[in-house]
Write a protein that holds these residues in place. Structure first.
Motif, short mmCIF file in Angstrom:
data_model
loop_
_atom_site.label_atom_id
_atom_site.label_comp_id
_atom_site.label_asym_id
_atom_site.label_seq_id
_atom_site.Cartn_x
_atom_site.Cartn_y
_atom_site.Cartn_z
N ASN A 53 13.22 -9.32 -33.42
CA ASN A 53 12.14 -8.90 -32.72
C ASN A 53 11.54 -9.55 -31.93
N GLU A 60 6.61 -9.27 -35.63
CA GLU A 60 6.53 -8.49 -34.12
C GLU A 60 6.35 -9.69 -33.28
N PHE A 67 3.83 -6.36 -38.80
CA PHE A 67 3.34 -4.90 -39.30
C PHE A 67 2.78 -4.92 -40.59
N THR A 90 -1.80 -2.53 -38.40
CA THR A 90 -0.66 -3.24 -37.84
C THR A 90 -0.89 -4.35 -36.83
N TYR A 145 0.46 -5.79 -33.48
CA TYR A 145 1.61 -5.61 -32.40
C TYR A 145 2.02 -6.88 -31.77
N ARG A 164 -3.57 -2.11 -34.41
CA ARG A 164 -3.57 -0.73 -34.25
C ARG A 164 -4.97 -0.16 -33.78
N GLU A 203 -4.66 1.74 -29.56
CA GLU A 203 -4.17 0.31 -30.05
C GLU A 203 -3.97 -0.44 -29.07
N LEU A 227 -1.31 -2.95 -27.75
CA LEU A 227 0.10 -3.33 -27.76
C LEU A 227 0.55 -4.74 -27.29
N ASN A 264 3.01 -1.25 -22.76
CA ASN A 264 3.25 -2.06 -23.89
C ASN A 264 3.69 -3.53 -23.60
N SER A 295 10.34 1.76 -25.72
CA SER A 295 9.79 1.19 -26.91
C SER A 295 8.40 1.75 -27.45
N ARG A 296 8.34 1.94 -28.90
CA ARG A 296 7.15 2.63 -29.45
C ARG A 296 6.29 1.37 -29.72
N LYS A 297 6.52 0.25 -29.52
CA LYS A 297 5.57 -0.93 -29.76
C LYS A 297 5.83 -1.96 -28.62
#
Length: 374
Positions: free
Chosen positions: A22, A78, A95, A118, A120, A139, A163, A165, A225, A267-269
């Motif tokens: 990651n 992360e 996380f 979490t 990020y 978050r 949140e 990121l 992000n 990407s969701r993060k």
């Protein structure tokens, strides 16, 4: 050199990770040691230097914080980052809601910061001499600043609505921090100021917001992000889930309106992309599905796509001393992209007439014997 980057057949990075990679970081002191963080919580430290003196070699893992280590992160790592001033310390966040400060020599945490949500992204300033703050995006919409000197995490920057990121300190001004959030906004802060926020970047440069009901400035029409400063700190590059990348003047906050076309971003993060350092022009290396897209930053031109990974690319990091790139992917591999060496061809010989065994001119004898001269 950057234009000729290719997957290197002679250099391997030892495969240690049993799950996706990651995060990567190369220390800025010598540019020799690299950290990687995995989605199973494992952290590996590599030596990139070729000690074998042979053209083909493997970058060896020197040590790792593996699954059996008592202080290993419980969930996905992360972000990993070296302490900017020496290699005796590095940081990781996960996380599992923690940021850990590690002693490199003992591989023990010197300090652990706990958060409500979490984590990020985190970042230490590459240039700070007067403070030791780690910015942390979690978050929570509040940006946390952890002080390594005092061990406290009391300083908070408030202004985002969702949140956070991605966070990045300016490489030019040690108190200036950029933060990107799921609320579509990118904010620049001076952490010494009580109000904190210097500006909120506006993609329309102030033109649309007067007429529209939505007066608040947004940098993207989606979650933001990814963000990264150019090496001189004069510009900031941001990426959003609206499939757009934008280049901002970091002192005026102006959108420079460079058009990069569609930059696919699912990407969701946090998205971990890289910018070259010391090249002219400068380039951006952006994970793009299972490839890495290479853009010229100031013209927006897509130069090439680097193909080699089998699955989603999560991160890449640039090594400025040799203009090399390393990338980490969900396929558990770290790949090295090295400038291809092109053999020089002497001016007076056309390429077609070269015999197959033609010597590299660098090794040729430049003397002429008296016979030739008649």
């Amino acid at each position: 050199r950057v234009l000729s980057l290719e997957l290197n057949k002679d250099r391997d990075v030892e495969r240690i990770h049993g799950s996706g990679v990651n995060a990567l970081d190369i220390e800025p002191v010598e540019g020799r040691y690299m950290l990687s963080g995995g989605s199973d919580g494992v952290i590996v430290l590599y030596d990139l230097e070729n000690l074998t003196r042979k053209p083909s070699y493997t970058c060896k893992a020197l040590c790792s914080v593996g699954r059996s280590h008592p202080d290993v992160h419980k969930f996905s790592v992360e972000t990993v980052q070296w302490y900017p001033h020496d290699t005796g310390m590095f940081t990781s966040s996960s996380f599992d809601k923690t940021l850990k400060i590690w002693d490199t020599n003992t591989l023990q945490p010197a300090d652990v910061f706990h958060f409500e949500g979490t984590v990020y992204s985190h970042h230490m300033s590459p240039v700070a001499t007067k403070h030791c703050l780690v910015a942390v995006g979690t978050r929570s919409p509040k940006v946390q600043l952890c002080d390594l000197k005092s061990g406290s995490c009391s300083h908070i920057l408030q202004g985002h609505r969702q949140e956070v990121l991605a966070v990045s300190w300016s490489p030019r001004h040690e108190y200036v921090l950029a933060t990107a959030s799921a609320d579509s906004r990118v904010k620049l802060w001076d952490v010494r100021r009580a109000s904190g926020c210097l500006t909120t970047l506006d993609q329309h440069n102030g033109e649309k917001s007067k007429a529209s009901s939505e007066a608040a400035n947004t940098a993207h029409n989606g979650r933001v992000n990814g963000l990264c400063y150019t090496s001189d700190g004069l510009h900031l590059l941001t990426i959003g889930t609206d499939d757009r990348m934008r280049l901002w003047n970091s002192s005026t906050g102006e959108n420079t309106l460079v058009n990069y076309g569609k930059v696919c971003n699912e990407s969701r993060k946090g998205l971990k992309f890289a910018i070259s350092y010391g090249c002219n022009p400068e380039f951006a290396f952006v994970p793009y599905g299972s490839t890495i897209a290479v853009y010229t930053i100031f013209t927006g031109e897509l130069i090439t796509m680097l193909r080699g990974h089998y699955s989603t690319v999560n991160c890449c990091v640039f090594q400025p001393n040799f203009q090399e790139l390393y990338s980490g992917s969900k396929d558990c591999n770290i790949l090295a992209w090295i400038p291809a060496l092109r053999e020089p061809v002497p001016d007076d010989v056309s390429e077609k007439s070269l015999p197959q065994q033609h010597l590299n001119p660098a090794y040729e004898d430049a003397w002429s014997s008296s016979d030739d001269e008649g």
